[in-house]
Design a protein around this motif. Structure first.
Motif, PDB file in Angstrom:
ATOM      1  N   GLN A  44       0.847  -1.184   0.000  1.00  0.00           N
ATOM      2  CA  GLN A  44       0.000   0.000   0.000  1.00  0.00           C
ATOM      3  C   GLN A  44       0.888   1.241   0.000  1.00  0.00           C
ATOM      4  O   GLN A  44       2.052   1.192   0.393  1.00  0.00           O
ATOM      5  CB  GLN A  44      -0.913   0.009   1.222  1.00  0.00           C
ATOM      6  N   SER A  45       0.336   2.352  -0.444  1.00  0.00           N
ATOM      7  CA  SER A  45       1.116   3.588  -0.497  1.00  0.00           C
ATOM      8  C   SER A  45       1.498   4.085   0.893  1.00  0.00           C
ATOM      9  O   SER A  45       2.460   4.820   1.043  1.00  0.00           O
ATOM     10  CB  SER A  45       0.361   4.669  -1.268  1.00  0.00           C
ATOM     11  N   GLU A  75      -5.614  -7.985  -2.941  1.00  0.00           N
ATOM     12  CA  GLU A  75      -6.575  -7.751  -4.010  1.00  0.00           C
ATOM     13  C   GLU A  75      -7.029  -9.107  -4.533  1.00  0.00           C
ATOM     14  O   GLU A  75      -6.215 -10.003  -4.728  1.00  0.00           O
ATOM     15  CB  GLU A  75      -5.904  -6.936  -5.117  1.00  0.00           C
ATOM     16  N   GLY A 116      -0.173  -4.772 -12.465  1.00  0.00           N
ATOM     17  CA  GLY A 116      -0.396  -3.822 -11.387  1.00  0.00           C
ATOM     18  C   GLY A 116      -1.749  -4.006 -10.738  1.00  0.00           C
ATOM     19  O   GLY A 116      -2.607  -4.744 -11.216  1.00  0.00           O
ATOM     20  N   ALA A 154      -5.535  -3.035  -9.272  1.00  0.00           N
ATOM     21  CA  ALA A 154      -6.692  -2.269  -9.737  1.00  0.00           C
ATOM     22  C   ALA A 154      -7.009  -1.150  -8.750  1.00  0.00           C
ATOM     23  O   ALA A 154      -7.530  -0.110  -9.133  1.00  0.00           O
ATOM     24  CB  ALA A 154      -7.898  -3.188  -9.890  1.00  0.00           C
ATOM     25  N   ASP A 155      -6.659  -1.356  -7.485  1.00  0.00           N
ATOM     26  CA  ASP A 155      -6.911  -0.374  -6.431  1.00  0.00           C
ATOM     27  C   ASP A 155      -5.816   0.692  -6.459  1.00  0.00           C
ATOM     28  O   ASP A 155      -4.626   0.378  -6.414  1.00  0.00           O
ATOM     29  CB  ASP A 155      -6.925  -1.082  -5.079  1.00  0.00           C
ATOM     30  N   HIS A 156      -6.197   1.949  -6.510  1.00  0.00           N
ATOM     31  CA  HIS A 156      -5.233   3.044  -6.614  1.00  0.00           C
ATOM     32  C   HIS A 156      -4.419   3.241  -5.336  1.00  0.00           C
ATOM     33  O   HIS A 156      -3.403   3.927  -5.356  1.00  0.00           O
ATOM     34  CB  HIS A 156      -5.954   4.345  -6.979  1.00  0.00           C
ATOM     35  N   ARG A 157      -4.822   2.618  -4.231  1.00  0.00           N
ATOM     36  CA  ARG A 157      -4.075   2.751  -2.973  1.00  0.00           C
ATOM     37  C   ARG A 157      -2.852   1.838  -2.930  1.00  0.00           C
ATOM     38  O   ARG A 157      -2.000   1.992  -2.072  1.00  0.00           O
ATOM     39  CB  ARG A 157      -4.972   2.436  -1.780  1.00  0.00           C
ATOM     40  N   LEU A 165       0.649   0.065  -4.652  1.00  0.00           N
ATOM     41  CA  LEU A 165       1.752   0.437  -5.548  1.00  0.00           C
ATOM     42  C   LEU A 165       2.005  -0.668  -6.558  1.00  0.00           C
ATOM     43  O   LEU A 165       1.878  -1.853  -6.257  1.00  0.00           O
ATOM     44  CB  LEU A 165       3.031   0.683  -4.733  1.00  0.00           C
ATOM     45  N   ARG A 166       2.389  -0.266  -7.748  1.00  0.00           N
ATOM     46  CA  ARG A 166       2.787  -1.217  -8.791  1.00  0.00           C
ATOM     47  C   ARG A 166       4.149  -1.800  -8.441  1.00  0.00           C
ATOM     48  O   ARG A 166       4.937  -1.183  -7.742  1.00  0.00           O
ATOM     49  CB  ARG A 166       2.910  -0.526 -10.137  1.00  0.00           C
ATOM     50  N   ILE A 193       7.883   5.270 -11.981  1.00  0.00           N
ATOM     51  CA  ILE A 193       6.704   5.514 -11.159  1.00  0.00           C
ATOM     52  C   ILE A 193       7.044   5.249  -9.703  1.00  0.00           C
ATOM     53  O   ILE A 193       8.110   4.711  -9.389  1.00  0.00           O
ATOM     54  CB  ILE A 193       5.535   4.604 -11.587  1.00  0.00           C
ATOM     55  N   LYS A 194       6.115   5.623  -8.803  1.00  0.00           N
ATOM     56  CA  LYS A 194       6.317   5.311  -7.391  1.00  0.00           C
ATOM     57  C   LYS A 194       6.097   3.816  -7.207  1.00  0.00           C
ATOM     58  O   LYS A 194       5.010   3.291  -7.463  1.00  0.00           O
ATOM     59  CB  LYS A 194       5.349   6.109  -6.517  1.00  0.00           C
TER      60      LYS A 194
END
Length: 160
Positions: free
Chosen positions: A41-42, A49, A72, A74-77, A79-80, A111-112
Motif C-alpha cells: 500500500q502507499s 486484491e 499492477g 486495480a486499487d489506486h491505494r 503500488l505497482r 513511477i512510485k
C-alpha cells in the motif's frame, strides 16, 4: 379476461428462451480461479486484491500470475511492482522452480514503486500462496542472479 392470450404466450415463450440461453451459457462458460494478490500500500502496509484468473496447469498459472502482478493493482491505494511498460525477458517453470528474468529497468522505475527487495518478497509471497507446487523462485536481472539462497546480491553477483 383470458389468461392464455396470444401476447402473453409470446412473452412467456421469449422469457423461457432467454432463460434457457442464459442457463446454457452459464453452464458452458469457462470457470475462473479465485486468486489473492498481495501489493504494498502507499502508506507502507500490505494489501490484498482478489482477482479471478482462468484455470491453467500449475506452470502456466505461475507464469500467468507473474504477468498479472506486473500489470499492477486495480486499487489506486496499492503500488505497482514496476513500470507498466516493463516486459519480462523470460519467465518459466522447470522442476517445480519458477525462473523470472527482469530487464535492468526494474531497478529504476519511473513511477512510485516499492524497493526491489519488497518486490522480491511480495512476488515470492504471491507465488507461495497461489501456486502450491512451486518450491523455489529464482530472480534474475538481465540474466544475472539477483537473489541467491535468500541473500541479497547486487547485479554484479557479489554479496552485499
Amino acid at each position: 379476461m383470458n389468461f392464455f392470450t396470444k401476447p402473453r404466450l409470446i412473452c412467456r415463450l421469449l422469457l423461457s428462451v432467454i432463460a434457457g440461453v442464459l442457463f446454457l451459457s452459464y453452464m458452458t462458460s469457462s470457470k475462473q480461479e479465485r486468486t489473492l494478490l498481495y501489493f504494498q500500500q502507499s502508506d507502507g502496509g500490505i494489501g490484498i486484491e482478489e482477482r479471478y484468473l482462468p484455470p491453467l496447469s500449475e506452470s502456466e498459472f505461475a507464469v500467468s500470475l507473474v504477468n498479472e502482478l506486473l500489470l499492477g493493482p486495480a486499487d489506486h491505494r496499492f503500488l505497482r511492482f514496476a513500470d507498466p511498460e516493463l516486459r519480462l525477458r523470460s519467465c518459466f517453470v522447470r522442476d517445480n522452480a519458477l525462473y523470472i528474468d527482469f530487464p535492468a529497468q526494474v531497478l529504476t522505475p519511473d513511477i512510485k514503486a516499492p524497493d526491489f527487495h519488497t518486490v522480491y518478497t511480495l512476488l515470492r509471497k504471491n507465488i507461495a500462496v497461489n501456486c502450491k507446487n512451486i518450491g523455489a523462485v529464482y530472480f534474475y536481472i538481465d540474466g544475472v542472479p539477483a537473489y541467491v539462497k535468500n541473500y541479497h546480491s547486487s547485479t554484479d553477483n557479489k554479496k552485499s
